[in-house]
Design a protein around this motif. Structure first.
Motif, PDB file in Angstrom:
ATOM      1  N   LYS A  92       0.837  -1.193   0.000  1.00  0.00           N
ATOM      2  CA  LYS A  92       0.000   0.000   0.000  1.00  0.00           C
ATOM      3  C   LYS A  92       0.875   1.248   0.000  1.00  0.00           C
ATOM      4  O   LYS A  92       2.032   1.208   0.403  1.00  0.00           O
ATOM      5  CB  LYS A  92      -0.914   0.014   1.213  1.00  0.00           C
ATOM      6  N   THR A  93       0.299   2.351  -0.431  1.00  0.00           N
ATOM      7  CA  THR A  93       0.985   3.634  -0.415  1.00  0.00           C
ATOM      8  C   THR A  93       0.463   4.457   0.753  1.00  0.00           C
ATOM      9  O   THR A  93      -0.747   4.512   0.984  1.00  0.00           O
ATOM     10  CB  THR A  93       0.725   4.410  -1.726  1.00  0.00           C
ATOM     11  N   ILE A  94       1.374   5.089   1.478  1.00  0.00           N
ATOM     12  CA  ILE A  94       0.991   5.961   2.581  1.00  0.00           C
ATOM     13  C   ILE A  94       1.429   7.375   2.218  1.00  0.00           C
ATOM     14  O   ILE A  94       2.599   7.612   1.912  1.00  0.00           O
ATOM     15  CB  ILE A  94       1.662   5.518   3.899  1.00  0.00           C
ATOM     16  N   LYS A  95       0.474   8.311   2.229  1.00  0.00           N
ATOM     17  CA  LYS A  95       0.770   9.707   1.922  1.00  0.00           C
ATOM     18  C   LYS A  95       0.612  10.533   3.184  1.00  0.00           C
ATOM     19  O   LYS A  95      -0.393  10.447   3.875  1.00  0.00           O
ATOM     20  CB  LYS A  95      -0.174  10.222   0.834  1.00  0.00           C
ATOM     21  N   SER A  96       1.622  11.366   3.451  1.00  0.00           N
ATOM     22  CA  SER A  96       1.559  12.232   4.622  1.00  0.00           C
ATOM     23  C   SER A  96       0.693  13.457   4.323  1.00  0.00           C
ATOM     24  O   SER A  96       0.406  13.759   3.164  1.00  0.00           O
ATOM     25  CB  SER A  96       2.960  12.693   5.022  1.00  0.00           C
ATOM     26  N   LYS A  97       0.331  14.155   5.372  1.00  0.00           N
ATOM     27  CA  LYS A  97      -0.346  15.441   5.188  1.00  0.00           C
ATOM     28  C   LYS A  97       0.710  16.439   4.699  1.00  0.00           C
ATOM     29  O   LYS A  97       1.900  16.298   5.008  1.00  0.00           O
ATOM     30  CB  LYS A  97      -0.945  15.920   6.505  1.00  0.00           C
ATOM     31  N   PRO A  98       0.303  17.441   3.927  1.00  0.00           N
ATOM     32  CA  PRO A  98       1.276  18.441   3.469  1.00  0.00           C
ATOM     33  C   PRO A  98       1.971  19.114   4.654  1.00  0.00           C
ATOM     34  O   PRO A  98       1.334  19.449   5.647  1.00  0.00           O
ATOM     35  CB  PRO A  98       0.429  19.434   2.697  1.00  0.00           C
ATOM     36  N   ASP A  99       3.311  19.284   4.544  1.00  0.00           N
ATOM     37  CA  ASP A  99       4.027  19.992   5.587  1.00  0.00           C
ATOM     38  C   ASP A  99       3.868  21.495   5.367  1.00  0.00           C
ATOM     39  O   ASP A  99       3.080  21.939   4.522  1.00  0.00           O
ATOM     40  CB  ASP A  99       5.504  19.565   5.622  1.00  0.00           C
ATOM     41  N   SER A 100       4.605  22.303   6.121  1.00  0.00           N
ATOM     42  CA  SER A 100       4.457  23.765   6.042  1.00  0.00           C
ATOM     43  C   SER A 100       4.791  24.331   4.661  1.00  0.00           C
ATOM     44  O   SER A 100       4.344  25.412   4.298  1.00  0.00           O
ATOM     45  CB  SER A 100       5.339  24.431   7.105  1.00  0.00           C
ATOM     46  N   LYS A 101       5.544  23.576   3.841  1.00  0.00           N
ATOM     47  CA  LYS A 101       5.883  24.014   2.490  1.00  0.00           C
ATOM     48  C   LYS A 101       4.968  23.378   1.445  1.00  0.00           C
ATOM     49  O   LYS A 101       5.178  23.541   0.250  1.00  0.00           O
ATOM     50  CB  LYS A 101       7.333  23.663   2.189  1.00  0.00           C
ATOM     51  N   GLY A 102       3.978  22.614   1.916  1.00  0.00           N
ATOM     52  CA  GLY A 102       3.041  21.973   0.990  1.00  0.00           C
ATOM     53  C   GLY A 102       3.540  20.667   0.401  1.00  0.00           C
ATOM     54  O   GLY A 102       2.940  20.133  -0.526  1.00  0.00           O
ATOM     55  N   ILE A 103       4.640  20.156   0.930  1.00  0.00           N
ATOM     56  CA  ILE A 103       5.219  18.912   0.390  1.00  0.00           C
ATOM     57  C   ILE A 103       4.555  17.700   1.029  1.00  0.00           C
ATOM     58  O   ILE A 103       4.407  17.631   2.254  1.00  0.00           O
ATOM     59  CB  ILE A 103       6.743  18.881   0.634  1.00  0.00           C
ATOM     60  N   ILE A 104       4.147  16.758   0.186  1.00  0.00           N
ATOM     61  CA  ILE A 104       3.535  15.507   0.642  1.00  0.00           C
ATOM     62  C   ILE A 104       4.561  14.392   0.449  1.00  0.00           C
ATOM     63  O   ILE A 104       5.099  14.220  -0.632  1.00  0.00           O
ATOM     64  CB  ILE A 104       2.259  15.191  -0.159  1.00  0.00           C
ATOM     65  N   LYS A 105       4.814  13.631   1.505  1.00  0.00           N
ATOM     66  CA  LYS A 105       5.735  12.508   1.420  1.00  0.00           C
ATOM     67  C   LYS A 105       4.936  11.249   1.121  1.00  0.00           C
ATOM     68  O   LYS A 105       3.889  11.002   1.722  1.00  0.00           O
ATOM     69  CB  LYS A 105       6.529  12.337   2.703  1.00  0.00           C
ATOM     70  N   VAL A 106       5.458  10.435   0.186  1.00  0.00           N
ATOM     71  CA  VAL A 106       4.810   9.184  -0.190  1.00  0.00           C
ATOM     72  C   VAL A 106       5.768   8.040   0.133  1.00  0.00           C
ATOM     73  O   VAL A 106       6.921   8.050  -0.279  1.00  0.00           O
ATOM     74  CB  VAL A 106       4.461   9.155  -1.695  1.00  0.00           C
ATOM     75  N   THR A 107       5.269   7.057   0.895  1.00  0.00           N
ATOM     76  CA  THR A 107       6.070   5.887   1.216  1.00  0.00           C
ATOM     77  C   THR A 107       5.262   4.625   0.917  1.00  0.00           C
ATOM     78  O   THR A 107       4.039   4.662   0.876  1.00  0.00           O
ATOM     79  CB  THR A 107       6.495   5.868   2.712  1.00  0.00           C
ATOM     80  N   SER A 108       5.989   3.542   0.709  1.00  0.00           N
ATOM     81  CA  SER A 108       5.327   2.256   0.442  1.00  0.00           C
ATOM     82  C   SER A 108       5.519   1.341   1.610  1.00  0.00           C
ATOM     83  O   SER A 108       6.451   1.414   2.342  1.00  0.00           O
ATOM     84  CB  SER A 108       5.931   1.620  -0.801  1.00  0.00           C
TER      85      SER A 108
END
Length: 108
Positions: A92-108
């Motif tokens: 499955k893919t796990i997506k983080s909430k956007p950080d203060s710069k709007g960056i979303i981290k995606v991990t498997s």
């Protein structure tokens, strides 16, 4: 000593295979030209049993190129001392909430 035989592998959205089923019930041997999926079948087995790819790299991304939204899955039907066992693994893919710069981290 236990006897373990692979009866069948089913791959879904796994590397280059959208949907594939491979029957190993009659002492199957795999012969094919380069680029036709032999390594993908071996990688599916390694990933299912050891969380490695064919090169023994840990926790590999097994998604087909450019398809982050799919859920790769391997199902193995085994015969262990005459008893049929089914083992399944999916990534499955796990997506983080956007950080203060709007960056979303995606991990498997």
């Amino acid at each position: 000593m236990a006897t373990v035989k692979i009866k069948r592998l089913t791959l879904t959205d796994f590397k280059g295979v959208r949907k594939g089923e491979y029957d190993f019930s009659n002492n199957t041997k795999i012969f094919a030209a380069n680029g036709l999926g032999k390594t993908t079948i071996a990688t599916a087995w390694y990933w299912l049993t050891m969380d490695k790819d064919y090169d023994l790299k840990s926790n590999p991304n097994v998604r087909p190129n450019g398809t982050e939204e799919c859920i790769p899955r391997v199902v193995a039907v085994l015969n262990i001392d005459g008893k049929e066992i089914t083992v399944t693994k999916q990534q499955k893919t796990i997506k983080s909430k956007p950080d203060s710069k709007g960056i979303i981290k995606v991990t498997s």
